[in-house]
Design a protein around this motif. Structure first.
Motif, PDB file in Angstrom:
ATOM      1  N   LEU A   1      -1.645 -54.718   8.835  1.00 25.90           N
ATOM      2  CA  LEU A   1      -2.727 -55.102   7.946  1.00 25.90           C
ATOM      3  C   LEU A   1      -2.351 -54.986   6.653  1.00 25.90           C
ATOM      4  CD1 LEU A   1      -5.770 -53.824   9.948  1.00 25.90           C
ATOM      5  CD2 LEU A   1      -5.162 -56.272   9.567  1.00 25.90           C
ATOM      6  N   ALA A   2      -1.593 -53.888   6.231  1.00 26.79           N
ATOM      7  CA  ALA A   2      -1.093 -53.698   4.777  1.00 26.79           C
ATOM      8  C   ALA A   2      -0.277 -54.882   4.467  1.00 26.79           C
ATOM      9  CB  ALA A   2      -0.488 -52.456   4.815  1.00 26.79           C
ATOM     10  N   ARG A   3       0.603 -55.376   5.232  1.00 32.04           N
ATOM     11  CA  ARG A   3       1.636 -56.367   4.988  1.00 32.04           C
ATOM     12  C   ARG A   3       0.774 -57.789   4.577  1.00 32.04           C
ATOM     13  NH1 ARG A   3       4.474 -53.971   9.279  1.00 32.04           N
ATOM     14  NH2 ARG A   3       6.658 -53.125   8.501  1.00 32.04           N
ATOM     15  N   LEU A   4      -0.558 -57.834   4.734  1.00 31.19           N
ATOM     16  CA  LEU A   4      -1.303 -59.031   4.410  1.00 31.19           C
ATOM     17  C   LEU A   4      -1.663 -58.987   3.133  1.00 31.19           C
ATOM     18  CD1 LEU A   4      -2.808 -59.731   7.920  1.00 31.19           C
ATOM     19  CD2 LEU A   4      -0.843 -60.852   7.159  1.00 31.19           C
ATOM     20  N   THR A   5      -1.649 -57.749   2.400  1.00 26.56           N
ATOM     21  CA  THR A   5      -2.424 -57.648   1.307  1.00 26.56           C
ATOM     22  C   THR A   5      -1.271 -57.695   0.197  1.00 26.56           C
ATOM     23  OG1 THR A   5      -1.861 -55.134   1.075  1.00 26.56           O
ATOM     24  CG2 THR A   5      -3.948 -55.553   1.951  1.00 26.56           C
ATOM     25  N   LYS A   6      -1.684 -58.048  -1.281  1.00 23.51           N
ATOM     26  CA  LYS A   6      -0.699 -58.389  -2.075  1.00 23.51           C
ATOM     27  C   LYS A   6       0.305 -57.236  -2.383  1.00 23.51           C
ATOM     28  CE  LYS A   6      -3.079 -61.767  -4.830  1.00 23.51           C
ATOM     29  NZ  LYS A   6      -3.482 -62.155  -6.133  1.00 23.51           N
ATOM     30  N   HIS A   7      -0.168 -55.902  -2.432  1.00 25.79           N
ATOM     31  CA  HIS A   7       0.517 -54.676  -2.841  1.00 25.79           C
ATOM     32  C   HIS A   7       0.941 -54.193  -1.404  1.00 25.79           C
ATOM     33  CE1 HIS A   7       2.108 -52.148  -5.894  1.00 25.79           C
ATOM     34  NE2 HIS A   7       1.580 -51.078  -5.241  1.00 25.79           N
ATOM     35  N   GLN A   8       0.693 -54.645  -0.253  1.00 23.39           N
ATOM     36  CA  GLN A   8       1.310 -54.272   0.936  1.00 23.39           C
ATOM     37  C   GLN A   8       0.927 -52.998   1.149  1.00 23.39           C
ATOM     38  OE1 GLN A   8       5.287 -55.491   1.585  1.00 23.39           O
ATOM     39  NE2 GLN A   8       4.573 -57.456   2.099  1.00 23.39           N
ATOM     40  N   GLN A   9      -0.544 -52.215   1.074  1.00 21.07           N
ATOM     41  CA  GLN A   9      -0.768 -51.057   1.097  1.00 21.07           C
ATOM     42  C   GLN A   9      -2.183 -50.802   1.924  1.00 21.07           C
ATOM     43  OE1 GLN A   9       0.166 -47.649   0.608  1.00 21.07           O
ATOM     44  NE2 GLN A   9       2.344 -48.484   1.005  1.00 21.07           N
ATOM     45  N   SER A  10      -2.113 -49.893   2.660  1.00 23.44           N
ATOM     46  CA  SER A  10      -3.588 -49.656   3.540  1.00 23.44           C
ATOM     47  C   SER A  10      -3.886 -48.182   3.001  1.00 23.44           C
ATOM     48  CB  SER A  10      -3.534 -49.761   4.808  1.00 23.44           C
ATOM     49  OG  SER A  10      -3.414 -51.110   5.468  1.00 23.44           O
ATOM     50  N   LEU A  11      -4.784 -47.826   2.360  1.00 23.97           N
ATOM     51  CA  LEU A  11      -5.159 -46.731   1.862  1.00 23.97           C
ATOM     52  C   LEU A  11      -6.326 -46.074   2.976  1.00 23.97           C
ATOM     53  CD1 LEU A  11      -5.197 -47.041  -1.911  1.00 23.97           C
ATOM     54  CD2 LEU A  11      -3.424 -46.750  -0.413  1.00 23.97           C
ATOM     55  N   TYR A  12      -6.218 -44.889   3.415  1.00 25.16           N
ATOM     56  CA  TYR A  12      -7.183 -44.289   4.338  1.00 25.16           C
ATOM     57  C   TYR A  12      -7.479 -42.757   4.251  1.00 25.16           C
ATOM     58  CZ  TYR A  12      -3.379 -42.230   7.082  1.00 25.16           C
ATOM     59  OH  TYR A  12      -2.342 -41.515   7.320  1.00 25.16           O
ATOM     60  N   VAL A  13      -8.409 -42.854   4.762  1.00 24.07           N
ATOM     61  CA  VAL A  13      -9.008 -41.056   4.956  1.00 24.07           C
ATOM     62  C   VAL A  13      -9.632 -41.234   6.584  1.00 24.07           C
ATOM     63  CG1 VAL A  13      -9.365 -40.433   2.857  1.00 24.07           C
ATOM     64  CG2 VAL A  13     -11.473 -41.397   4.422  1.00 24.07           C
ATOM     65  N   ARG A  14      -9.097 -39.796   7.132  1.00 18.98           N
ATOM     66  CA  ARG A  14      -9.633 -39.780   8.517  1.00 18.98           C
ATOM     67  C   ARG A  14     -11.259 -39.269   8.549  1.00 18.98           C
ATOM     68  NH1 ARG A  14      -4.223 -38.273   8.677  1.00 18.98           N
ATOM     69  NH2 ARG A  14      -3.073 -38.617  10.579  1.00 18.98           N
ATOM     70  N   GLY A  15     -11.720 -39.680   9.531  1.00 20.67           N
ATOM     71  CA  GLY A  15     -13.212 -39.338   9.770  1.00 20.67           C
ATOM     72  C   GLY A  15     -13.325 -37.994  10.626  1.00 20.67           C
ATOM     73  N   ASN A  16     -14.771 -37.802  10.640  1.00 20.74           N
ATOM     74  CA  ASN A  16     -14.865 -36.482  11.424  1.00 20.74           C
ATOM     75  C   ASN A  16     -14.654 -36.636  12.794  1.00 20.74           C
ATOM     76  OD1 ASN A  16     -17.401 -38.013  11.283  1.00 20.74           O
ATOM     77  ND2 ASN A  16     -18.406 -36.626  12.515  1.00 20.74           N
ATOM     78  N   ASP A  17     -14.686 -37.791  13.317  1.00 19.80           N
ATOM     79  CA  ASP A  17     -14.192 -37.905  14.750  1.00 19.80           C
ATOM     80  C   ASP A  17     -12.691 -38.519  15.134  1.00 19.80           C
ATOM     81  OD1 ASP A  17     -16.725 -37.516  15.588  1.00 19.80           O
ATOM     82  OD2 ASP A  17     -17.607 -39.549  15.682  1.00 19.80           O
ATOM     83  N   ASP A  18     -12.321 -38.323  13.993  1.00 21.95           N
ATOM     84  CA  ASP A  18     -10.637 -38.537  14.077  1.00 21.95           C
ATOM     85  C   ASP A  18      -9.897 -37.236  14.395  1.00 21.95           C
ATOM     86  OD1 ASP A  18     -10.253 -41.443  13.731  1.00 21.95           O
ATOM     87  OD2 ASP A  18     -10.575 -41.162  11.485  1.00 21.95           O
ATOM     88  N   PHE A  19      -8.636 -37.402  15.151  1.00 26.13           N
ATOM     89  CA  PHE A  19      -7.834 -36.385  15.382  1.00 26.13           C
ATOM     90  C   PHE A  19      -7.124 -35.953  14.022  1.00 26.13           C
ATOM     91  CE2 PHE A  19      -8.011 -38.417  19.405  1.00 26.13           C
ATOM     92  CZ  PHE A  19      -8.410 -37.253  20.308  1.00 26.13           C
ATOM     93  N   PRO A  20      -7.018 -34.660  13.830  1.00 24.25           N
ATOM     94  CA  PRO A  20      -6.185 -34.302  12.593  1.00 24.25           C
ATOM     95  C   PRO A  20      -4.496 -34.761  12.699  1.00 24.25           C
ATOM     96  CG  PRO A  20      -6.706 -32.435  14.125  1.00 24.25           C
ATOM     97  CD  PRO A  20      -7.387 -33.519  14.855  1.00 24.25           C
ATOM     98  N   PRO A  21      -4.006 -34.545  11.642  1.00 24.66           N
ATOM     99  CA  PRO A  21      -2.710 -35.391  11.671  1.00 24.66           C
ATOM    100  C   PRO A  21      -1.648 -34.671  12.593  1.00 24.66           C
ATOM    101  CG  PRO A  21      -3.402 -34.944   9.281  1.00 24.66           C
ATOM    102  CD  PRO A  21      -4.477 -34.284  10.514  1.00 24.66           C
TER     103      PRO A  21
END
Length: 481
Positions: free
Chosen positions: A55-75
């Motif tokens: 999806l990032a590749r479809l943006t002009k700057h080719q970046q997806s910026l994210y944070v994890r939610g409380n129901d996500d697994f830790p890194p």
């Protein structure tokens, strides 16, 4: 200018829809922001597809910026994304021109795999404080700031936002704070003195559309513009404007070569009735709705369905509750018997309000009680609350109620794709005094009053209720004419 696509809590929605958005929206977003939860859906274990990177590749700057939610697994146990095209903002601030994006993952209360104490959040954000010194900060946080778009009800009606996040944005004053987590406030915003908080969470039901925001930050980085959308329009077909037509039905129409409402005709009735789950009942309504769009008029398919409104003097009713629907504090009525509006307003004494309402209904004992919910809301809520307070005569009156919204969905059609009260009434020429206020806004302001003692503008909320009753009267008058 910086253009951003922001989403959060994409828990059940097709990820392909995000590709469609990025491929079609104009201007192309510079960045994609994701505010957490169900990130594991973005890393396909079977194919090893990294959707965040793609999806990032479809943006002009080719970046997806994210944070994890409380129901996500830790890194340590969760999905790992391509660092060339994605940035975990909780761990690494991201600089884009004169902007710096910083992040806070997880939540501060309730269950979850990633949770923090308020002290943890305060320390973490303080560490990111230096990154904001020479640039304009944009905060991406899964949990909302405390007291802003953060009233949850899954584990009891309460604020679920973070006080440390609230303190932090009050300090650094970002022009935009993007959050998720509190689903019922998704697709809503709140403007502060220094900036705007945008909650872009999606609901997690199987058929719930995905919400997204397109955010534009001006060249000075001092102000933003934004619009909310959802994915219902992505089917690329006006067929979904028709009643009883969703994604699956559009696919069935497509197999018949039908791509436009214009092709829903009597000549194709046999084909349409043969579709799975379809019948003459459905086809009658598809054709009627298509004709209503074509002729730009509101029409009634089966007038006998509205017999409750004919040759009677109905009593119209509309209620307001808190967000959890545990307390009724305002009821508006209109009686065709004496051509009079009346409101029952008791923000602190529900029992007194319901007793007074019951006595009023007793005085209008021969009139059918008409409300517009589309889901039996008013009737079911009144039933629960009358029962809670032991007002048995009030329960008896509910035997006369009729949800006009349900009948309208089946028998009344116009140039609109939703049968909400305000939409139908607007098609008949009615205008609300303040179109920025809706039932959710009214409920949330009253809920803040309950939780925080924050006194709302009662006159504004009463006006909305009065407008709802008048909107209902507009529809009833049209049917009776």
């Amino acid at each position: 200018m910086t253009h951003i696509l922001a989403v959060s809590d994409w828990r059940s929605q097709p990820i392909d829809d995000l590709y469609t958005i990025l491929e079609t929206v104009e201007p192309t977003p510079d960045l994609l922001l994701y505010a957490g939860d169900d990130l594991s859906r973005f890393k396909n274990a079977d194919t090893d597809t990294d959707h965040l990177a793609e999806l990032a590749r479809l943006t002009k700057h080719q970046q997806s910026l994210y944070v994890r939610g409380n129901d996500d697994f830790p890194p340590s146990t969760g999905p790992q994304f391509d660092a060339e095209f994605t940035t975990d903002l909780h761990r690494t601030p991201y600089i884009y021109e004169d902007l710096v994006f910083i992040g806070q993952e997880g939540s501060t209360q309730g269950p979850g795999l990633i949770t923090y104490t308020e002290d943890d959040v305060q320390r973490h954000l303080s560490e990111h404080r230096t990154a904001c010194e020479d640039r304009t900060p944009i905060l991406i946080t899964h949990t909302p700031p405390f007291g802003i778009l953060d009233i949850g009800k899954r584990f009891g009606q309460q604020h679920i936002g973070s006080k440390a996040v609230r303190s932090f944005i009050d300090d650094i004053q970002p022009p935009a704070t993007v959050c998720g987590h509190c689903h019922q406030f998704g697709g809503r915003s709140e403007t502060l003195e220094y900036g705007t908080v945008i909650n872009i969470a999606s609901h997690d039901g199987v058929d719930d559309p995905g919400r997204y925001a397109l955010i534009t930050i001006d060249a000075s980085n001092e102000s933003i513009e934004y619009e909310f959308y959802d994915t219902r329009h992505l089917l690329g077909s006006r067929l979904t404007d028709l009643v009883q037509v969703g994604r699956n039905r559009v696919e069935q129409f497509s197999e018949l070569g039908i791509t436009s409402p214009d092709e829903i005709t009597e000549e194709r009735r046999a084909e349409l009735e043969a579709l799975p789950g379809a019948s003459s009942w459905h086809v009658d309504r598809w054709i009627a709705h298509r004709q209503a769009f074509e002729n730009d008029e509101v029409v009634i398919l089966n007038e006998s369905a509205f017999d409750d409104l004919q040759d009677t003097e109905p009593l119209l009713l509309d209620i307001e509750t808190d967000l959890q629907q545990d307390r009724i504090w305002l009821v508006g009525t209109y009686s065709y018997q004496n051509y009079a509006y009346r409101q029952f307003f008791e923000p602190d004494d529900e029992s007194a309000l319901l007793q007074e309402l019951s006595e009023y209904l007793d005085d209008h004992g021969s009139e059918p009680i008409i409300y517009y919910g589309g889901n039996y809301f008013d009737e079911q809520c009144l039933s629960r609350r009358f029962d809670e307070h032991g007002i048995t005569e009030g329960l008896d009156h509910l035997e006369r109620t009729h949800d006009l919204g349900i009948t309208a969905q089946q028998e009344l059609f116009g140039p609109f794709n939703r049968h909400k009260l305000d939409v139908v009434a607007s098609a008949l020429g009615f205008e609300y005094q303040d179109p920025t206020v809706d039932g959710f806004v009214v409920g949330s302001k009253y809920t803040r009053y309950l939780l925080d003692g924050e006194e709302p503008d009662w006159d504004l909320l009463k006006q909305y209720n009065y407008d709802d009753v008048t909107a209902l009267k507009t529809i009833v008058d049209h049917i009776r004419s």
